[in-house]
Design a protein around this motif. Structure first.
Motif, PDB file in Angstrom:
ATOM      1  N   LYS A 149       5.807  -7.347  -7.624  1.00 55.11           N
ATOM      2  CA  LYS A 149       4.479  -6.999  -8.136  1.00 55.11           C
ATOM      3  C   LYS A 149       3.545  -8.210  -8.056  1.00 55.11           C
ATOM      4  O   LYS A 149       2.405  -8.099  -7.608  1.00 55.11           O
ATOM      5  CB  LYS A 149       4.618  -6.501  -9.580  1.00 55.11           C
ATOM      6  N   LYS A 150       4.043  -9.373  -8.457  1.00 54.70           N
ATOM      7  CA  LYS A 150       3.257 -10.605  -8.421  1.00 54.70           C
ATOM      8  C   LYS A 150       2.846 -10.963  -6.993  1.00 54.70           C
ATOM      9  O   LYS A 150       1.751 -11.460  -6.756  1.00 54.70           O
ATOM     10  CB  LYS A 150       4.080 -11.751  -9.033  1.00 54.70           C
ATOM     11  N   ALA A 151       3.743 -10.679  -6.029  1.00 55.19           N
ATOM     12  CA  ALA A 151       3.469 -10.973  -4.627  1.00 55.19           C
ATOM     13  C   ALA A 151       2.672  -9.849  -3.958  1.00 55.19           C
ATOM     14  O   ALA A 151       2.446  -9.880  -2.754  1.00 55.19           O
ATOM     15  CB  ALA A 151       4.780 -11.217  -3.884  1.00 55.19           C
ATOM     16  N   ASN A 152       2.286  -8.844  -4.746  1.00 49.78           N
ATOM     17  CA  ASN A 152       1.478  -7.712  -4.284  1.00 49.78           C
ATOM     18  C   ASN A 152       2.238  -6.778  -3.334  1.00 49.78           C
ATOM     19  O   ASN A 152       1.624  -6.125  -2.492  1.00 49.78           O
ATOM     20  CB  ASN A 152       0.161  -8.187  -3.666  1.00 49.78           C
ATOM     21  N   PHE A 153       3.560  -6.711  -3.477  1.00 48.30           N
ATOM     22  CA  PHE A 153       4.373  -5.732  -2.760  1.00 48.30           C
ATOM     23  C   PHE A 153       4.630  -4.577  -3.731  1.00 48.30           C
ATOM     24  O   PHE A 153       5.732  -4.403  -4.250  1.00 48.30           O
ATOM     25  CB  PHE A 153       5.704  -6.342  -2.299  1.00 48.30           C
ATOM     26  N   LEU A 154       3.593  -3.808  -3.980  1.00 43.05           N
ATOM     27  CA  LEU A 154       3.652  -2.805  -5.043  1.00 43.05           C
ATOM     28  C   LEU A 154       4.639  -1.680  -4.746  1.00 43.05           C
ATOM     29  O   LEU A 154       5.298  -1.182  -5.664  1.00 43.05           O
ATOM     30  CB  LEU A 154       2.258  -2.259  -5.318  1.00 43.05           C
ATOM     31  N   ASP A 155       4.761  -1.267  -3.484  1.00 43.54           N
ATOM     32  CA  ASP A 155       5.735  -0.223  -3.130  1.00 43.54           C
ATOM     33  C   ASP A 155       7.160  -0.696  -3.399  1.00 43.54           C
ATOM     34  O   ASP A 155       7.986   0.063  -3.914  1.00 43.54           O
ATOM     35  CB  ASP A 155       5.600   0.190  -1.666  1.00 43.54           C
ATOM     36  N   LYS A 156       7.443  -1.947  -3.040  1.00 44.98           N
ATOM     37  CA  LYS A 156       8.784  -2.496  -3.274  1.00 44.98           C
ATOM     38  C   LYS A 156       9.048  -2.635  -4.770  1.00 44.98           C
ATOM     39  O   LYS A 156      10.151  -2.366  -5.235  1.00 44.98           O
ATOM     40  CB  LYS A 156       8.946  -3.838  -2.569  1.00 44.98           C
TER      41      LYS A 156
END
Length: 85
Positions: free
Chosen positions: A49-56
């Motif tokens: 989430k912090k790295a903006n990989f919201l799907d993951k």
């Protein structure tokens, strides 16, 4: 210095994924306890989430909710608005 300088989240994600895979491949003699695995899923989801990989992040959070729906980590996710879909 900012996160972008060190890329520590990228390294942590890589390390967490390796431990997650080792646990999932070796359930008979896992390298970590189930409770540690659940915490790892919680932390990995937040790193994504912090790295903006919201799907993951959503995929990992859903896995946590499935494998440990009564855990304190699942309850924290639900309180943050994450639903198991």
């Amino acid at each position: 210095l900012p996160e972008g300088f060190f890329h520590s989240s990228d390294k942590a994600i890589k390390d967490f994924k390796a431990v997650k895979s080792a646990y999932e491949r070796n359930r008979e003699n896992p390298p970590i306890s189930h409770e540690q695995y659940v915490k790892l899923l919680f932390d990995l989801g937040h790193l994504y989430k912090k790295a903006n990989f919201l799907d993951k992040a959503e995929k990992i959070f859903n896995k946590l909710l499935k494998v440990a729906p009564e855990s304190k980590y699942a309850k924290r996710l639900v309180s943050q608005g994450v639903n198991n879909e």
